[in-house]
Design a protein around this motif. Structure first.
Motif, PDB file in Angstrom:
ATOM      1  N   VAL A   1       0.870  -1.179   0.000  1.00 43.00           N
ATOM      2  CA  VAL A   1       0.000   0.000   0.000  1.00 43.00           C
ATOM      3  C   VAL A   1       0.902   1.221   0.000  1.00 43.00           C
ATOM      4  CG1 VAL A   1      -1.651   1.329   1.386  1.00 43.00           C
ATOM      5  CG2 VAL A   1      -1.948  -1.125   1.138  1.00 43.00           C
ATOM      6  N   LEU A   2       0.541   2.211  -0.806  1.00 44.74           N
ATOM      7  CA  LEU A   2       1.315   3.438  -0.910  1.00 44.74           C
ATOM      8  C   LEU A   2       1.100   4.311   0.317  1.00 44.74           C
ATOM      9  CD1 LEU A   2       3.150   5.128  -2.843  1.00 44.74           C
ATOM     10  CD2 LEU A   2       1.043   6.269  -3.574  1.00 44.74           C
ATOM     11  N   VAL A   3       2.202   4.869   0.831  1.00 40.22           N
ATOM     12  CA  VAL A   3       2.167   5.818   1.942  1.00 40.22           C
ATOM     13  C   VAL A   3       2.795   7.113   1.449  1.00 40.22           C
ATOM     14  CG1 VAL A   3       3.005   6.360   4.265  1.00 40.22           C
ATOM     15  CG2 VAL A   3       2.389   3.996   3.673  1.00 40.22           C
ATOM     16  N   VAL A   4       2.081   8.223   1.678  1.00 38.20           N
ATOM     17  CA  VAL A   4       2.591   9.546   1.370  1.00 38.20           C
ATOM     18  C   VAL A   4       2.633  10.300   2.696  1.00 38.20           C
ATOM     19  CG1 VAL A   4       2.236  11.674   0.084  1.00 38.20           C
ATOM     20  CG2 VAL A   4       1.566   9.486  -0.934  1.00 38.20           C
ATOM     21  N   ALA A   5       3.829  10.668   3.137  1.00 39.06           N
ATOM     22  CA  ALA A   5       3.995  11.320   4.435  1.00 39.06           C
ATOM     23  C   ALA A   5       3.935  12.833   4.290  1.00 39.06           C
ATOM     24  CB  ALA A   5       5.326  10.912   5.062  1.00 39.06           C
ATOM     25  N   THR A   6       3.271  13.475   5.243  1.00 38.86           N
ATOM     26  CA  THR A   6       3.265  14.932   5.282  1.00 38.86           C
ATOM     27  C   THR A   6       4.647  15.411   5.727  1.00 38.86           C
ATOM     28  OG1 THR A   6       2.546  15.013   7.582  1.00 38.86           O
ATOM     29  CG2 THR A   6       0.807  14.989   5.891  1.00 38.86           C
ATOM     30  N   GLU A   7       4.920  16.692   5.537  1.00 34.27           N
ATOM     31  CA  GLU A   7       6.212  17.241   5.967  1.00 34.27           C
ATOM     32  C   GLU A   7       6.387  17.144   7.478  1.00 34.27           C
ATOM     33  OE1 GLU A   7       5.844  21.122   4.061  1.00 34.27           O
ATOM     34  OE2 GLU A   7       7.458  20.522   2.692  1.00 34.27           O
ATOM     35  N   GLU A   8       5.297  17.140   8.217  1.00 32.62           N
ATOM     36  CA  GLU A   8       5.344  17.102   9.672  1.00 32.62           C
ATOM     37  C   GLU A   8       5.411  15.692  10.239  1.00 32.62           C
ATOM     38  OE1 GLU A   8       2.803  18.598   7.936  1.00 32.62           O
ATOM     39  OE2 GLU A   8       3.552  20.639   8.015  1.00 32.62           O
ATOM     40  N   ALA A   9       5.492  14.676   9.399  1.00 31.66           N
ATOM     41  CA  ALA A   9       5.401  13.284   9.845  1.00 31.66           C
ATOM     42  C   ALA A   9       6.581  12.828  10.685  1.00 31.66           C
ATOM     43  CB  ALA A   9       5.228  12.353   8.646  1.00 31.66           C
ATOM     44  N   GLY A  10       7.702  13.480  10.615  1.00 33.95           N
ATOM     45  CA  GLY A  10       8.858  13.083  11.407  1.00 33.95           C
ATOM     46  C   GLY A  10      10.076  12.884  10.529  1.00 33.95           C
ATOM     47  N   ASP A  11      11.196  12.667  11.177  1.00 29.78           N
ATOM     48  CA  ASP A  11      12.467  12.540  10.481  1.00 29.78           C
ATOM     49  C   ASP A  11      12.876  11.082  10.299  1.00 29.78           C
ATOM     50  OD1 ASP A  11      12.749  15.282  10.251  1.00 29.78           O
ATOM     51  OD2 ASP A  11      13.732  15.455  12.198  1.00 29.78           O
TER      52      ASP A  11
END
Length: 170
Positions: free
Chosen positions: A105-115
């Motif tokens: 499954v594709l995951v697209v992380a927001t900029e705030e998701a972590g390092d």
């Protein structure tokens, strides 16, 4: 362990992604109320924080959850999964950490998701919101991704996850 910032994916960004992706549950055969609870007794840490309400699903990304994924569209879930393929640090696929036969499954992380720097085979905890009907151009633009729509075209029309928080799995 790093402290992760959390800013809910709400407001303009989530509304734009949901609206422009053509979200709709009309084609689902399972509702959120009918979706199965996690059956695998694996501890999944609360990476959203104590102030956040409990997710309707917090468990292992397994075949049962994958089957029910459309039923969770628009609601927050927390998954323990394994990184399958990395397109960029913010775009990758996940699969079952148990080696079960679950398609990615594709995951697209927001900029705030972590390092977190996802690497294939790495166990990960993903706090995300499933969104129906992926549209590569819209998502790449709305979430300011560092990949072009042509790199994501194979996922068009599929349910995907917008990750608000990422953390290494214990």
């Amino acid at each position: 362990m790093r402290a992760y910032r959390r800013r809910p994916l709400a407001g303009t960004t989530l509304a734009a992604v949901l609206a422009l992706a053509g979200v709709g549950l009309s084609g689902c055969f399972v509702t959120a109320e009918e979706a199965r609870e996690p059956t695998t007794p694996v501890e999944v840490p609360d990476i959203r924080g104590e102030s956040d309400l409990a997710d309707p699903y917090s468990g292992v990304f397994d075949a049962d959850f994958a089957d029910d994924l459309p039923a969770y569209t628009g609601t927050e879930v927390t998954l323990r999964a394994e990184v399958a393929e990395v397109v960029s640090p913010r775009v990758f696929t996940i699969t079952s950490p148990d080696g079960g036969e679950v398609g990615p499954v594709l995951v697209v992380a927001t900029e705030e998701a972590g390092d977190v720097d996802p690497q294939p085979g790495t166990p990960l905890v993903v706090a995300a919101t499933p969104v129906a009907s992926f549209d590569a151009g819209v998502v790449a633009e709305e979430l300011a991704l560092d990949v072009g729509p042509e790199q994501l075209a194979e996922w068009d029309g599929q349910t995907f996850l917008v990750a608000e928080v990422l953390a290494p799995a214990p």
